[in-house]
Enzyme design. Structure first.
Site, PDB file in Angstrom:
ATOM      1  N   ARG A 199     -19.510  13.092  13.802  1.00 50.01           N
ATOM      2  CA  ARG A 199     -20.127  12.611  12.559  1.00 50.01           C
ATOM      3  C   ARG A 199     -21.284  11.632  12.782  1.00 50.01           C
ATOM      4  O   ARG A 199     -22.286  11.684  12.082  1.00 50.01           O
ATOM      5  CB  ARG A 199     -19.073  11.951  11.678  1.00 50.01           C
ATOM      6  CG  ARG A 199     -18.183  12.969  11.042  1.00 50.01           C
ATOM      7  CD  ARG A 199     -17.143  12.328  10.154  1.00 50.01           C
ATOM      8  NE  ARG A 199     -16.293  13.377   9.598  1.00 50.01           N
ATOM      9  CZ  ARG A 199     -15.200  13.147   8.894  1.00 50.01           C
ATOM     10  NH1 ARG A 199     -14.809  11.921   8.649  1.00 50.01           N
ATOM     11  NH2 ARG A 199     -14.492  14.156   8.417  1.00 50.01           N
ATOM     12  N   HIS A 203     -18.145   5.764   4.813  1.00 51.61           N
ATOM     13  CA  HIS A 203     -16.954   6.567   4.577  1.00 51.61           C
ATOM     14  C   HIS A 203     -15.677   5.953   5.134  1.00 51.61           C
ATOM     15  O   HIS A 203     -14.636   6.005   4.503  1.00 51.61           O
ATOM     16  CB  HIS A 203     -17.185   7.932   5.229  1.00 51.61           C
ATOM     17  CG  HIS A 203     -16.077   8.914   5.051  1.00 51.61           C
ATOM     18  ND1 HIS A 203     -15.608   9.271   3.805  1.00 51.61           N
ATOM     19  CD2 HIS A 203     -15.352   9.636   5.947  1.00 51.61           C
ATOM     20  CE1 HIS A 203     -14.632  10.161   3.947  1.00 51.61           C
ATOM     21  NE2 HIS A 203     -14.453  10.387   5.230  1.00 51.61           N
ATOM     22  N   HIS A 254     -20.407   9.139   6.721  1.00 52.28           N
ATOM     23  CA  HIS A 254     -20.121  10.575   6.677  1.00 52.28           C
ATOM     24  C   HIS A 254     -21.422  11.304   6.389  1.00 52.28           C
ATOM     25  O   HIS A 254     -22.167  10.906   5.500  1.00 52.28           O
ATOM     26  CB  HIS A 254     -19.088  10.874   5.590  1.00 52.28           C
ATOM     27  CG  HIS A 254     -18.487  12.243   5.714  1.00 52.28           C
ATOM     28  ND1 HIS A 254     -19.205  13.388   5.474  1.00 52.28           N
ATOM     29  CD2 HIS A 254     -17.250  12.642   6.075  1.00 52.28           C
ATOM     30  CE1 HIS A 254     -18.413  14.438   5.680  1.00 52.28           C
ATOM     31  NE2 HIS A 254     -17.228  14.010   6.053  1.00 52.28           N
ATOM     32  N   GLU A 306      -5.868   3.146   7.779  1.00 49.11           N
ATOM     33  CA  GLU A 306      -7.257   2.690   7.932  1.00 49.11           C
ATOM     34  C   GLU A 306      -7.365   1.175   8.113  1.00 49.11           C
ATOM     35  O   GLU A 306      -8.273   0.688   8.776  1.00 49.11           O
ATOM     36  CB  GLU A 306      -8.100   3.139   6.735  1.00 49.11           C
ATOM     37  CG  GLU A 306      -9.600   2.936   6.954  1.00 49.11           C
ATOM     38  CD  GLU A 306     -10.462   3.611   5.900  1.00 49.11           C
ATOM     39  OE1 GLU A 306      -9.959   4.503   5.188  1.00 49.11           O
ATOM     40  OE2 GLU A 306     -11.646   3.252   5.799  1.00 49.11           O
ATOM     41  N   GLY A 336      -0.516   4.554   0.065  1.00 45.79           N
ATOM     42  CA  GLY A 336      -1.242   5.753   0.471  1.00 45.79           C
ATOM     43  C   GLY A 336      -0.427   6.459   1.547  1.00 45.79           C
ATOM     44  O   GLY A 336       0.770   6.205   1.704  1.00 45.79           O
ATOM     45  N   LEU A 340      -6.147  11.414   8.629  1.00 49.13           N
ATOM     46  CA  LEU A 340      -4.867  11.828   8.049  1.00 49.13           C
ATOM     47  C   LEU A 340      -3.793  11.860   9.136  1.00 49.13           C
ATOM     48  O   LEU A 340      -2.631  11.534   8.883  1.00 49.13           O
ATOM     49  CB  LEU A 340      -4.982  13.195   7.367  1.00 49.13           C
ATOM     50  CG  LEU A 340      -5.821  13.236   6.079  1.00 49.13           C
ATOM     51  CD1 LEU A 340      -5.743  14.616   5.429  1.00 49.13           C
ATOM     52  CD2 LEU A 340      -5.376  12.177   5.086  1.00 49.13           C
ATOM     53  N   PHE A 383     -13.625  22.017  13.033  1.00 47.14           N
ATOM     54  CA  PHE A 383     -14.099  20.742  12.506  1.00 47.14           C
ATOM     55  C   PHE A 383     -14.977  20.073  13.547  1.00 47.14           C
ATOM     56  O   PHE A 383     -14.917  20.427  14.730  1.00 47.14           O
ATOM     57  CB  PHE A 383     -12.900  19.837  12.186  1.00 47.14           C
ATOM     58  CG  PHE A 383     -12.868  19.351  10.767  1.00 47.14           C
ATOM     59  CD1 PHE A 383     -12.416  20.175   9.752  1.00 47.14           C
ATOM     60  CD2 PHE A 383     -13.274  18.060  10.435  1.00 47.14           C
ATOM     61  CE1 PHE A 383     -12.366  19.726   8.438  1.00 47.14           C
ATOM     62  CE2 PHE A 383     -13.228  17.603   9.123  1.00 47.14           C
ATOM     63  CZ  PHE A 383     -12.772  18.436   8.121  1.00 47.14           C
ATOM     64  N   ARG A 387     -14.800   7.913  14.523  1.00 42.64           N
ATOM     65  CA  ARG A 387     -13.607   8.729  14.291  1.00 42.64           C
ATOM     66  C   ARG A 387     -13.970  10.203  14.167  1.00 42.64           C
ATOM     67  O   ARG A 387     -14.972  10.558  13.555  1.00 42.64           O
ATOM     68  CB  ARG A 387     -12.914   8.275  12.999  1.00 42.64           C
ATOM     69  CG  ARG A 387     -11.760   9.144  12.598  1.00 42.64           C
ATOM     70  CD  ARG A 387     -11.004   8.596  11.423  1.00 42.64           C
ATOM     71  NE  ARG A 387     -11.720   8.658  10.162  1.00 42.64           N
ATOM     72  CZ  ARG A 387     -11.891   9.770   9.437  1.00 42.64           C
ATOM     73  NH1 ARG A 387     -11.408  10.923   9.862  1.00 42.64           N
ATOM     74  NH2 ARG A 387     -12.545   9.720   8.295  1.00 42.64           N
ATOM     75  N   ALA A 397      -0.179   6.208   4.852  1.00 43.58           N
ATOM     76  CA  ALA A 397       0.518   5.425   5.876  1.00 43.58           C
ATOM     77  C   ALA A 397       1.706   4.672   5.278  1.00 43.58           C
ATOM     78  O   ALA A 397       2.806   4.667   5.845  1.00 43.58           O
ATOM     79  CB  ALA A 397      -0.448   4.441   6.544  1.00 43.58           C
ATOM     80  N   GLN A 447     -18.032   4.382   9.854  1.00 45.78           N
ATOM     81  CA  GLN A 447     -18.495   5.764   9.871  1.00 45.78           C
ATOM     82  C   GLN A 447     -19.287   6.085   8.614  1.00 45.78           C
ATOM     83  O   GLN A 447     -18.805   5.865   7.499  1.00 45.78           O
ATOM     84  CB  GLN A 447     -17.294   6.698   9.950  1.00 45.78           C
ATOM     85  CG  GLN A 447     -17.686   8.158   9.935  1.00 45.78           C
ATOM     86  CD  GLN A 447     -16.578   9.037  10.476  1.00 45.78           C
ATOM     87  OE1 GLN A 447     -15.644   9.387   9.761  1.00 45.78           O
ATOM     88  NE2 GLN A 447     -16.647   9.359  11.740  1.00 45.78           N
ATOM     89  N   GLY A 464       0.829  -1.205   0.000  1.00 41.82           N
ATOM     90  CA  GLY A 464       0.000   0.000   0.000  1.00 41.82           C
ATOM     91  C   GLY A 464       0.860   1.251   0.000  1.00 41.82           C
ATOM     92  O   GLY A 464       1.818   1.350   0.770  1.00 41.82           O
ATOM     93  N   GLU A 471     -16.438  17.882   5.821  1.00 42.54           N
ATOM     94  CA  GLU A 471     -16.946  18.536   7.022  1.00 42.54           C
ATOM     95  C   GLU A 471     -16.391  19.955   7.135  1.00 42.54           C
ATOM     96  O   GLU A 471     -16.956  20.808   7.817  1.00 42.54           O
ATOM     97  CB  GLU A 471     -16.460  17.693   8.211  1.00 42.54           C
ATOM     98  CG  GLU A 471     -17.044  17.988   9.532  1.00 42.54           C
ATOM     99  CD  GLU A 471     -16.673  16.839  10.478  1.00 42.54           C
ATOM    100  OE1 GLU A 471     -17.113  15.705  10.242  1.00 42.54           O
ATOM    101  OE2 GLU A 471     -15.930  17.091  11.431  1.00 42.54           O
TER     102      GLU A 471
END
Lengths: 236, 590
Positions: B286, B353, B242, B382, B16, B399, B119, B393, B18, B240, B14, B255
């Site tokens: 959320r 989400h 969203h 994730e 992304g 992030l 937020f 969360r 992380a 979650q 992966g 958000e």
């Protein structure tokens, strides 16, 4: 209620069985929430699972599903079916080797991106906190950092088609200027040296296809012009 | 087994946020590291994150990591592990400043510091009033972050294997992890990537639901691989939804829109969040906002001809603020909702989400089964469950999670590799053979189930039986149905047998991962007979003994689902932070 359908003509090529590429016609039924070209391609793949294309975010931010749509490069996921003349002619991005169907080999494109050293260079010791940057200086990066590396621009550029190994291309040059314009980057001179070459930068003949097709509405030609201005200034 | 083996110090699956953050640690430490990704790194789903990354920098007003920690524990409905949460919130300012040094184009305040916006659930002074904690690059924070991390990895000469799909984890007889089996997508060639340390940073699996903000690639590959290798999945009932996905399209609206002053309205034009969260209003957590929206819709106050969504209104904001702070949202609204938010409100609906659960880890990124570390195995982002998000969360903590735990897992791997024997041990072949058999089954299948039929059945089942509000009977029926879908998946068939970039085969292999996640989710949800965070059931209602339906006496514990016989087990929540006092259990209200 009548079923909405869409007609395609799609470039097909699987090197394992096809001697040469061919165009294949399809008609696909659409569901009520299928509005984008990618929605239609996903529906098509249910009917014929061999149709091959890249896709991921389906919202125009990952840059996977760039293709040539009715003669113009674009992202399938943000292109409205209703805006397209049918049958929709879909081909791979021009100028890059085709691996299969709409999937092109992007090695050369990324090689050019990597060649401009796409990272902030700053060898002064990092402070404990963030490096400060004024709002005006940060604004200089708008229209540059948003690039998604989809390659719509570079593969619509005749100069890149002729010299993909020598001309950096609009995407790479936009990135080059993104780092030149960043007040935190201290390598402007080296970056200009790296581009001072009859091909790397100066093959841009301001045809502006890049500006025309960019799905993020960025302007590589303008960025290239600014690099050229800096070159001239530096000589004087 | 005749599979070529490639050897490395570390293999990361992966690319992304992380995976890239961990890769940077390893590359800069000079270790031989392979990063495998199904897509070119900047196409990973981190790219779609919008609103911000949280850190108590206090650039606009006083803030403190301890307040951030409090908000995160409260947001998690006390299911988060307080050691991991303290670690994350304390590390936040460091990793965000580091990211700025890597070249991240954050927006700026007038004094040149990083711009921060309010937020959902971000409060100062232990829940008192909203605070600006979300560090943002317009509404493209994930894109800017992913590109900055990729760019830094280019500088560090990280070795990427782009368009390689990991198929299975390789463990030896003692359970130590030895690497992964992986397929090169262009050629369908299968290799073993053997390494001293293996990190899963494969992201989430939102594609188990019919309607999701997630990318096509978010198919839970790491979870499927872990489950097949006997690793349990933790807290998978917590997903979650969203609040603001574009109605019909599912595309995310950050958000941050509400952070900048956006308001949710029902068909009467009422700002209904005032009734559900009198203090935080539209910036409540959320899960709270999503439930309020669904309640409005269920009670007939939805908007549009089918009364099936509510409206997100920013028409009162200065158009210049919208253009400078929310340009991506404006673009998405115009393209996917046909609405320019400067002129008209955006139709929105809660949309799947984020997965709070995942592969159980500690805050060092080591995979742990109960208290036992699985040697050589790490997870971050994730796909992992540290657990910092617990039952819900907070926005922008995803992030942050991938920066903090990407880095800490990278550091743990470096330590482990340094003490490991110089030569790799002999490769155990049982898992490799099983993986090859899986591919062979797929290629040889005849008269089977089309991939799309099984996938659609799974997505429909999850959507109808395991959504924002959950019902005892529907969950029970959902478990039966999802096991029927699993039987379909066992015989999925592809028509395309080409070895050249066969995306049909990849989608089939992805579905074999998704179904593991779907089972884990439904079975864990059916078993948890309380309401907590994002998991809310009709038979666990709000009562004086159990406010909000939460039952700490019986359910203040993490679920562990094992693929083998769908066995469930539980482990305690770690309520003990690293250095501060426990944030004591309390009824959650905003």
């Amino acid at each position: 209620m009548t079923t909405r359908t869409v007609k395609f003509s799609i470039y097909r090529f699987d090197p394992e069985k096809d001697a040469k590429p061919y165009m294949k016609d399809y008609t696909v039924d659409l569901g009520p929430s299928d509005h984008k070209l990618l929605d239609a391609l996903v529906k098509l793949k249910v009917v014929d699972d061999s149709v091959s294309f890249r896709r991921s975010c389906r919202e125009g931010v990952c840059g996977s599903d760039a293709m040539n749509i009715n003669g113009r490069n674009g992202l399938a996921c943000v292109t409205n079916i209703d805006d397209l003349k049918q049958p929709i002619q879909i081909r791979p991005l021009p100028g890059l080797p085709v691996i299969r169907d709409l999937i092109v080999d992007m090695t050369q494109f990324f090689k050019q991106y990597h060649s401009i050293k796409p990272y902030v260079v700053n060898d002064t010791p990092a402070p404990d906190r963030e490096r400060l940057q004024s709002q005006e200086d940060r604004k200089e990066l708008d229209g540059l950092y948003e690039c998604i590396l989809c390659a719509c621009c570079s593969t619509s550029c005749p100069s890149f088609w002729w010299n993909p190994d020598k001309f950096v291309g609009p995407a790479g040059l936009l990135a080059a200027y993104r780092f030149i314009a960043d007040t935190r980057d201290t390598a402007t001179n080296e970056r200009l040296d790296n581009l001072e070459d009859p091909y790397r930068l100066f093959r841009c003949h301001t045809i502006m296809n890049c500006v025309d097709v960019c799905p993020k509405e960025l302007n590589p030609t303008k960025a290239i012009g600014k690099i050229k201005d800096l070159m001239v200034k530096r000589m004087a | 087994m005749a599979v070529p083996v490639r050897k490395f110090d570390a293999v990361i699956v992966g690319a992304g946020g992380a995976g890239l953050r961990a890769a940077l640690q390893l590359s800069e430490a000079g270790l031989k590291t392979a990063v495998l990704s199904k897509v070119f790194p900047t196409r990973s789903h981190t790219v779609a994150a919008q609103g911000g990354v949280s850190a108590s920098l206090g650039n606009s007003e006083p803030d403190h990591w301890h307040w951030h920690m409090y908000d995160t524990v409260k947001g998690s409905d006390w299911l988060g592990d307080q050691d991991a949460i303290e670690f994350m919130c304390r590390e936040a300012p460091n990793v965000v400043v580091e990211l700025e040094h890597f070249g991240m184009p954050f927006d700026r305040n007038a004094d040149g510091t990083i711009y921060q916006r309010p937020f959902g659930g971000h409060m100062s002074n232990f829940g008192e009033k909203p605070v600006r904690r979300a560090c943002a690059a317009a509404d493209r924070t994930g894109h800017a972050m992913l590109h900055a991390l990729y760019q830094r990895n280019v500088r560090a000469n990280t070795q990427f294997f782009v368009e390689w799909m990991a198929l299975d984890l390789v463990r030896d007889e003692q359970g130590n992890v030895q690497g992964v089996v992986a397929m090169e997508m262009e050629t369908s060639e299968v290799y073993v990537f053997q390494a001293k340390a293996t990190l899963f940073a494969t992201g989430g699996a939102g594609r188990i639901f019919a309607s999701s903000t997630n990318a096509f690639i978010n198919t839970g590959d790491g979870l499927g691989m872990a489950a097949r290798a006997g690793i349990p999945l933790e807290d998978m009932e917590f997903w979650q939804f969203h609040p603001t996905g574009v109605a019909g399209a599912g595309v995310l609206i950050t958000e941050g829109v509400r952070g900048e002053g956006g308001i949710l309205r029902n068909s009467a034009g009422e700002r209904f969040m005032e009734r559900y969260a009198p203090n935080a209003k539209d910036l409540a957590s959320r899960d709270v906002v999503s439930r309020a929206m669904v309640t409005e819709i269920n009670e007939g106050r939805g908007c549009g001809p089918h009364k099936d969504h509510v409206l997100l209104d920013i028409t009162h904001l200065d158009p210049e603020v919208i253009k400078s702070k929310l340009p991506g949202i404006r673009e998405i609204s115009i393209k996917f909702a046909g609405v320019d938010p400067i002129k008209a409100p955006i139709p929105v609906v809660p949309t799947c989400h984020y997965q709070m659960g995942g592969i159980p880890t500690n805050y060092r990124g080591e995979v742990v089964v109960h208290d036992q570390v699985v040697p050589g195995f790490y997870a971050a982002g994730e796909v992992a469950c540290a657990s910092v998000h617990g039952a819900n969360r907070l926005g922008t903590n995803s992030l942050l999670d991938l920066l903090v735990f990407g880095k800490s897992s990278g550091n743990s791997m470096i330590e482990y590799i340094k003490t490991a024997p110089k030569d790799l041990p002999p490769l155990a072949t049982a898992d490799v053979d099983r993986s090859l058999a899986r591919v062979a089954r797929l290629d040889g299948q005849q008269n089977g189930t089309p991939v799309e039929s099984a996938r659609a059945a799974m997505q429909r089942t999850m959507q109808n039986h395991c959504g924002v509000f959950r019902f005892k009977d529907m969950l029970k029926e959902g478990v039966e149905k999802i096991l029927e879908v699993e039987a379909m998946v066992r015989t999925i068939e592809i028509a395309d047998k080409s070895r050249t970039f066969n995306t049909a085969r990849l989608e089939a292999l992805e579905l074999e991962n998704l179904i593991e996640v779907a089972k884990a989710t439904m079975i864990s949800a059916e078993a948890r007979t309380e309401s907590r965070g994002a998991h809310v059931r009709d038979d666990a209602a709000d009562t004086p003994e159990h406010p909000n339906g939460r039952d700490d006496e019986n359910w203040l514990k993490h679920t562990l689902w094992y693929r083998d016989a769908n066995r469930l087990d539980y482990k305690p929540v770690n309520l003990k932070p690293l250095s501060v006092e426990t944030i004591a259990l309390k009824t959650r209200s905003y």
